[in-house]
Design a protein around this motif. Structure first.
Motif, short mmCIF file in Angstrom:
data_model
loop_
_atom_site.label_atom_id
_atom_site.label_comp_id
_atom_site.label_asym_id
_atom_site.label_seq_id
_atom_site.Cartn_x
_atom_site.Cartn_y
_atom_site.Cartn_z
N HIS A 47 0.83 -1.21 0.00
CA HIS A 47 0.00 0.00 0.00
C HIS A 47 0.87 1.26 0.00
CE1 HIS A 47 -3.49 2.51 0.79
NE2 HIS A 47 -2.83 3.08 1.79
N THR A 48 1.95 1.24 0.79
CA THR A 48 2.86 2.39 0.84
C THR A 48 3.50 2.63 -0.53
OG1 THR A 48 3.32 1.95 3.16
CG2 THR A 48 4.92 3.30 1.97
N ILE A 49 3.90 1.53 -1.15
CA ILE A 49 4.51 1.68 -2.48
C ILE A 49 3.49 2.24 -3.47
CG2 ILE A 49 5.53 0.38 -4.39
CD1 ILE A 49 6.71 -1.53 -2.30
N GLU A 50 2.23 1.77 -3.37
CA GLU A 50 1.19 2.30 -4.27
C GLU A 50 1.00 3.79 -4.06
OE1 GLU A 50 -2.23 -0.02 -3.45
OE2 GLU A 50 -1.66 -1.69 -4.76
N VAL A 51 1.01 4.25 -2.81
CA VAL A 51 0.85 5.70 -2.54
C VAL A 51 2.01 6.48 -3.14
CG1 VAL A 51 0.76 7.44 -0.71
CG2 VAL A 51 -0.55 5.32 -0.48
N GLU A 52 3.23 5.96 -2.96
CA GLU A 52 4.39 6.64 -3.53
C GLU A 52 4.29 6.71 -5.05
OE1 GLU A 52 7.77 4.53 -2.12
OE2 GLU A 52 7.86 5.59 -0.20
N ASN A 53 3.94 5.57 -5.66
CA ASN A 53 3.81 5.56 -7.12
C ASN A 53 2.72 6.51 -7.60
OD1 ASN A 53 5.85 3.65 -7.31
ND2 ASN A 53 4.42 1.91 -7.34
N GLN A 54 1.62 6.55 -6.85
CA GLN A 54 0.53 7.44 -7.26
C GLN A 54 0.93 8.91 -7.11
OE1 GLN A 54 -2.14 6.40 -8.75
NE2 GLN A 54 -2.89 8.49 -9.05
N LEU A 171 6.67 5.30 6.68
CA LEU A 171 5.76 4.17 6.85
C LEU A 171 6.33 2.90 6.20
CD1 LEU A 171 2.33 5.90 6.18
CD2 LEU A 171 3.25 5.17 8.38
N PHE A 172 7.00 3.10 5.04
CA PHE A 172 7.58 1.95 4.36
C PHE A 172 8.64 1.28 5.23
CE2 PHE A 172 10.81 0.07 1.62
CZ PHE A 172 10.04 -0.83 0.88
N ALA A 173 9.50 2.08 5.85
CA ALA A 173 10.56 1.53 6.70
C ALA A 173 9.95 0.80 7.90
CB ALA A 173 11.50 2.64 7.15
N MET A 174 8.95 1.44 8.51
CA MET A 174 8.33 0.83 9.70
C MET A 174 7.60 -0.46 9.34
SD MET A 174 5.51 2.55 12.25
CE MET A 174 4.27 2.52 10.95
N ARG A 175 6.85 -0.41 8.24
CA ARG A 175 6.07 -1.58 7.86
C ARG A 175 6.96 -2.71 7.34
NH1 ARG A 175 1.20 1.90 4.93
NH2 ARG A 175 0.14 2.49 6.89
N SER A 176 8.04 -2.36 6.68
CA SER A 176 8.98 -3.39 6.23
C SER A 176 9.61 -4.09 7.43
CB SER A 176 10.06 -2.77 5.35
OG SER A 176 9.48 -2.22 4.18
#
Length: 508
Positions: A47-54, A171-176
């Motif tokens: 989801h985080t990656i999708e937000v970044e891409n969007q 968020l990406f770092a925390m969720r990863s």
């Protein structure tokens, strides 16, 4: 091995298996939970990656609109105008999608709100610039471009987008990290659980091997004990059979020897009874002679007339002789019963196929007169057939049915039933009546030799039920009674369907 040791060993064998089962359950439950958590963490990362891409896609469309607008302002080429209009048309859908993706994050929702405001302002500037160029006023369009640059709208859009990307990177770092931790936990639980299961399996194998070894030793000891036991049982059985034969011989001899003096007593009692007439005739004659002062004249042809004390003495003498004769008769019956029992104990059983219904019907026919006098009916139900000794069965059921008829309640029509069923290779017979019943304290007493229960108003020696139980045991069966006073009785007899010498039981 004692039962306590056996139970303790069985418990120790069961514990590792139970522990292994619990470990497997815990591993399964933990794995399921960790799989779900890992899936949720992975979904959050995606989801985080999708937000970044969007966000980057939205910035790309804005930059495309910027560059195509400048190209159109400089060259007035329609290609740049088409690219600009296409980019502007894509901005709102991309912005809406970004807003939808960030609706779970309050910080990003606020950033999207600011970003939308800045984008709307820049789009309105684009619209005025394009209108000026279309109106043929490039100077006004250039002035609007300088005004937009001075307002720094594009920089504001870029800064807000960078803030959003920074938040998503956090968020990406925390969720990863959370996803990696979940995977590590899942691996750890699986490995630790597998190792524990292996350990428990090893313990179980060791215990099973010990148990198998102990079982083999116990079986070997049991085989030896069985061999010794068989020899001991054969020896004890021979001793018991010899003792039983000796008891029967002793009972026969004692009964026979008792009958000889009993016969003498009975004979002398009869002689005393005959002499009674002569004695009391002489007493009467002497009494009359004394009264008349004459010599006594005795006539044995005439019955003496006794009076007063002589009459009372004659009556007491007759009563005493009656008691002696009744006691002698009772003793004679008891001795005869003992002789019959010893003969029955020596008789060899001969198993033959027996139609039990036919046998009971013949017994009932023999007792029909007694049943009619007692106003009793005998109902015969379904009866399983046997292979057994006919004479013993006739004695058993004749005695029980005769007792049922004999001990009915006065004034109450007798209802006697004989029925049976089979169970696990045995036949179960029930002889029931609605007679006097038997007090519970006498349920065992009635099976004792020469013991009777209840009111003694019927003839008997108290050997019938004892003899019946002895025969039942010799036939390899059991006998019991269920009864209450004034509620009738039910005698239950269990016999093997096929009798042979191996299932014979000696009456102890």
């Amino acid at each position: 091995m004692t039962p306590e040791v056996w139970h303790r060993r069985a418990l120790w064998q069961f514990l590792p298996l139970a522990a292994g089962f619990l470990v497997l359950v815990a591993i399964s439950a933990g794995s399921v939970l960790l799989v779900y958590k890992s899936r949720d963490d992975s979904a959050a990362v995606v989801h985080t990656i999708e937000v970044e891409n969007q966000t980057n896609a939205l910035l790309l469309e804005i930059r495309r609109a910027e560059s195509s607008a400048r190209g159109y302002l400089l060259t007035s080429a329609q290609d740049f105008l088409g690219d600009h209009q296409e980019a502007v048309a894509a901005i709102h859908p991309e912005l809406d999608k970004l807003e939808w993706l960030t609706q779970d994050n309050p910080v990003q929702r606020e950033n999207v709100r600011k970003l939308r405001s800045a984008i709307e302002m820049r789009l309105s500037q684009f619209a005025r610039e394009m209108d000026s160029v279309k109106a043929g006023n490039p100077t006004a369009a250039a002035e609007l471009v300088r005004e937009a640059a001075a307002g720094n709208t594009t920089a504001t859009i870029r800064d807000i987008a960078n803030e959003m990307l920074t938040e998503e990177n956090r968020l990406f770092a925390m969720r990863s990290a959370s996803a990696e931790h979940s995977q590590w936990l899942a691996s750890t639980v699986t490995i630790a659980g597998s190792a524990l299961v292996i350990v428990l399996a090893g313990i179980s194998m060791v215990l099973l091997r010990r148990s198998a070894r102990a079982r083999d030793e116990a079986e070997a000891m049991l085989r030896d004990a069985n061999l010794n036991l068989e020899a001991t049982v054969d020896e004890r059985t021979a001793d018991l059979r010899e003792a039983n034969d000796e008891i029967q011989r002793f009972a026969y001899i004692v009964s026979h020897d008792l009958r000889s003096p009993l016969v003498n007593i009975m004979g002398f009692t009869s002689e005393l009874e005959e002499l009674r007439h002569d004695i009391f005739k002489r007493i009467a004659s002497l009494g009359r002679a004394v009264a008349s002062a004459q010599a006594p004249v005795v006539s044995i042809e005439t019955e003496p007339v006794l009076e007063g004390v002589d009459l009372k003495l004659s009556q007491e003498f007759s009563e005493a002789l009656g008691f002696i004769k009744s006691s002698i008769a009772k003793m004679d019956r008891l001795i005869s019963a003992i002789l019959n029992l010893t003969r029955e104990g020596r008789r060899q059983f001969e198993p033959v196929p027996i139609d039990m219904r036919q046998l009971i019907e013949s017994i009932v026919a023999t007792l029909a007169h007694q049943a009619a006098e007692a106003d009793a009916t005998v109902d015969i139900g379904n009866l399983p057939n046997l292979v057994s000794d006919r004479l013993a069965l006739e004695q058993i059921f004749s005695n029980l049915i005769d007792n049922a008829i004999k001990y009915l309640r006065p004034g109450v029509p007798g209802e006697i039933s004989v029925k049976g069923r089979t169970k696990l290779g045995f036949a179960i017979f029930e002889v029931s009546d609605n007679g006097r019943g038997i007090d519970q304290k006498d349920h065992q007493r009635i099976f004792d030799l020469f013991r009777r229960a209840g009111t003694q108003d019927k003839p008997g020696q108290g050997i019938g039920l004892a003899h019946v139980r002895a025969l039942v045991r010799r036939l390899g069966g059991t006998m019991s009674v269920a009864s209450e006073l004034n509620s009738g009785s039910t005698f239950t007899i269990t016999l093997p369907l096929k009798w042979n010498a191996t299932n014979r039981k000696q009456d102890a």
